[in-house]
Design a protein around this motif. Sequence first.
Motif, short mmCIF file in Angstrom:
data_model
loop_
_atom_site.label_atom_id
_atom_site.label_comp_id
_atom_site.label_asym_id
_atom_site.label_seq_id
_atom_site.Cartn_x
_atom_site.Cartn_y
_atom_site.Cartn_z
N ALA A 164 23.67 -28.75 -34.42
CA ALA A 164 24.30 -29.95 -34.99
C ALA A 164 23.24 -30.93 -35.47
O ALA A 164 23.34 -31.52 -36.55
CB ALA A 164 25.21 -30.60 -33.96
N MET A 165 22.21 -31.15 -34.66
CA MET A 165 21.20 -32.15 -35.00
C MET A 165 20.34 -31.73 -36.19
O MET A 165 19.99 -32.54 -37.03
CB MET A 165 20.29 -32.41 -33.79
CG MET A 165 20.99 -33.14 -32.67
SD MET A 165 19.86 -33.39 -31.29
CE MET A 165 21.01 -33.98 -30.06
N ALA A 166 19.98 -30.43 -36.21
CA ALA A 166 19.09 -29.98 -37.29
C ALA A 166 19.87 -29.54 -38.52
O ALA A 166 19.29 -29.31 -39.57
CB ALA A 166 18.21 -28.84 -36.79
N GLY A 167 21.19 -29.41 -38.37
CA GLY A 167 21.99 -28.97 -39.51
C GLY A 167 21.68 -27.54 -39.92
O GLY A 167 21.66 -27.22 -41.10
N VAL A 168 21.43 -26.69 -38.93
CA VAL A 168 21.20 -25.26 -39.21
C VAL A 168 22.18 -24.46 -38.36
O VAL A 168 22.69 -24.95 -37.36
CB VAL A 168 19.73 -24.84 -38.91
CG1 VAL A 168 18.75 -25.68 -39.72
CG2 VAL A 168 19.41 -24.91 -37.43
N PRO A 169 22.48 -23.18 -38.75
CA PRO A 169 23.51 -22.45 -38.01
C PRO A 169 23.08 -22.06 -36.60
O PRO A 169 21.88 -21.88 -36.34
CB PRO A 169 23.73 -21.19 -38.85
CG PRO A 169 22.85 -21.28 -40.03
CD PRO A 169 21.93 -22.43 -39.88
N LEU A 170 24.04 -21.97 -35.74
CA LEU A 170 23.79 -21.41 -34.43
C LEU A 170 23.37 -19.95 -34.62
O LEU A 170 23.96 -19.23 -35.43
CB LEU A 170 25.08 -21.49 -33.61
CG LEU A 170 24.98 -21.13 -32.13
CD1 LEU A 170 24.10 -22.14 -31.38
CD2 LEU A 170 26.37 -21.08 -31.50
#
Lengths: 297, 229, 441
Positions: C424-430
């Motif tokens: 969520a914080m980095a805006g990258v997928p899990l």
Amino acid sequence: MCGIVGLFLKQPKLEPELGAMLSDMLVVMNDRGPDSAGFAVYGDGERGRVKLTISGTSEAALREAIAGLARAVGESLSVTLRHTHAVISLSAINEQKARRWIAARADIGLVGAGKRMELYKEVGLPERLAQQFRLAEMAGSHGIGHTRMATESAVTTRGAHPFSTGLDQCLVHNGSLSNHNGVRRVLQHEGLSFETENDTEVAAGYLSWKIREGASLKEALTQSLVDLDGFYTFVVGTESGFAVLRDPIACKPAVMAETDDYVAFGSEYRALAMLPGIDKAHIFEPAPATVYAWERG
Amino acid sequence: MPDCDLAKTPLRELNAMLHSLAPSTNETHWIVTNPGGKHAIACGLDAPVAIGIQGHVGYYCGGMNKQATIVVSGNAGVGVAENMMSGEVRVRGDASQAAGATGRGGLLVIEGNASARCGISMKGIDILVKGSIGPMSAFMAQAGNLVVLGDAGDALGDSIYEARLFVRGSVASLGADCVEKPMSSEDSSILNSVLKRAGMEDSVSVDEFRMFGSARRLYHFHIDNVDAY
Amino acid sequence: MTVPPHRTPPRFSSTFTQQVIAEIQRAAATGIYDIRGGGAKRALPHFDDLLFLGASISRYPLEGYREKCGTDVTLGTRFAKKPIKLKTPVTIAGMSFGALSAPAKEALGRGASAVGTSTTTGDGGMTPEERGHSSILVYQYLPSRYGMNPDDLRKADAIEIVIGQGAKPGGGGMLLGQKISPRVAKMRTLPESIDQRSACRHPDWTGPDDLEIKIEELRELTDWEKPIYVKVGASRPYYDTALAAKSGVDVLVLDGMQGGTAASQEVFIENVGLPILAAIRPAVQALQDLGLHRKLQLIVSGGIRTGADVAKALALGADAVAIGTAALIALGDNDPQLQAEYQKLGTVAGAYDDWQEGLDPAGITTQDPVLAARLDPVKAGRRLANYLSVLTLEAQTIARACGKSHLHNLEPEDLVALTIEAAAMAGVPLAGTNWIPGITK
């Protein structure tokens, strides 16, 4: 964060020049607020009539809406179109009906209302907006203007200043309020509604509320020193005058010039430098936490 | 005598010309007209020249000045002569907020009034104000002398480290850790020298002033000073 | 300790931990908040929770030891006549002479210069040693203006207007009396040995509308030559970045809450601001919204330790990073060889953070001439240069593995997250999914 200008004429002789003077002042404040600009001009008023300033997406939409409004209220309207805004003069008895009709439409919005006040605001460079609205050709007794550098709320037309605080009342603000979310919740509980996330709209709503509760403008501003936290310089326009208030720390700049003919306000002296007779004007800075008000009888 | 009309010459050009002056320049007296409240006029000078500015100036006029003598025949905006090192800046009218902020040396004379935060964080500059000064003046002052012929606003000298504050009129209130102090003969002679340099020694007498300075109670973090932190 | 039979063993509270109890007792005894150095010590979502997607079949890597992978960066391309060119995107953050000893400042200059990067002054002014040993020096312009001198401003290669710091966004710094030596006092125009408090707002401007005018003054003063940076502590990075851009800065320095400090209130260090992981994407978003990404350069700092951290910061959109605490460790801070001396100070190597006391046995965070003399600036500078080279090589290794011929070609799409928080914080997928919390369903 922003640039503010205000001009209040003490004598009628400069009234035809008001728009031109205010336009010059506003354009100088371009750098302080390149996101959007707005201004209110207090022009002629007619007994028994009220002026509604509406904004629309295009001139065609405005014309179409005005025709519909005329049919709805059953009177022929006197209209001035300026860029994305129109000022409609109608009988005061039809005001509420017209307001309801406008509120029901999605493509136009009410920007301000008053016996004398006309209010224009839009996204874009202040310099260009002053031309598009043809501010320089407007006449009036006083006016206030604003150029906006948005801090935390969106750059939108509705987020531009001035914010209208009631009939013939409007407010511009430089600074940032630190407790506007809490104050907004209190005011919403009191029945006020807000269109933006803007802190200035909260200040405007606060003053409307205080005045509605019976305070004079001066009392409302004095009480705001207690209830509003953060940094602010407010300039408020009313039907017959204008007022200035700075926070107790006087964090944001403000300079005023007074002559026999006018009182002028600017965020910087540059905004006043071109006014007639400025060389001999009394130039001063409004003191912190002090309400200044000028009225024309 | 070079003449620069800021209605025609860009400010950047004026400042570049002033910065390029050699210490031995013959162009020692400049006249600047139509300043129109513009910002950063004649900032960053480092040459023994005189600049006469005819009109009102905006923010940071004479900022960080060294050696030069700058006279503003008008009012000055925020931060006039901020961080001045040496030389003299004189404002014939009023000065806005933070006049002489963080100044380290030289002399700033305001012939009118100065508004809030005059001499904030001053570090060795001498400031003389013929009129009155606004609230929060000499906030966190560290060194130098502030001489006020009129009155001082609220919270004078708040959180002051050092510096001498001389006030002839009334003081609305003193800030944290600022107290009135007896004026020693050294203090009086310092005051006298500032008055003299500003050309005021004949109009007022040293005896008319009171002196304020640091109580030094905030020099070290201490539980008893907790209200001041 | 032995527990008698049929008695419950002592149980410690998860709310009132031993650390909390000790702090309450300390507060009760002294009546003043805890002041220390360093950055946040609590566990925070960080770059460790991100992984790179190396190339395989769908993408091709660069040959690790032969094919070029650029690391250079130019800072100040927007308005400055003389932008700064660095060989590596790892810079040294502002740390003052006062907070650090003169040999430590010299060593920072030597180490940075050896690898072609910049170092930064800090509060309290520029020393001749520091200018002399730093080939590229950024001069900080702070609210306190301690030691501010226009000649030094002109001598600098860039000017950094400090608005805030990751360790304490919204607060002013301090320097305790033990470190206000005669030289520090003279440079800062302060009496010796007093507890210095710094202002948290600049004395002669507030807000972005005035900042624009302040930047104009600094540009006029230096004839528009030098890049102007603005440094902020991470708290509202989207708005701060947009406003800095509108005010006309060349470079924005964004410092996360892991960023160190010489001396601040512990409550500030641990409870105010954003971890750098959460701050980069909003800042980059603001630049992208204004069409200024990679035109106005973004330097991020706060907890950068490895080349992987460098690569991840760049992939998220930064143009360069700055290191402070890591640089001090490279110089010799918290060296286990000094264990006995740390124990005398009531701590252990690896945990020493009383930088405010000026008793640093490594001679780095001190003004004691005897302690400071322990640090050999040449050797310490060499250690820093080695470390900076490792960071650069590590970042390059990762970039090549992702098929990039320049570090700046790393993208958020090269990353996945191990935790939902980091995603969520980095805006990258899990990792292993297409799910970016808050963005995709």
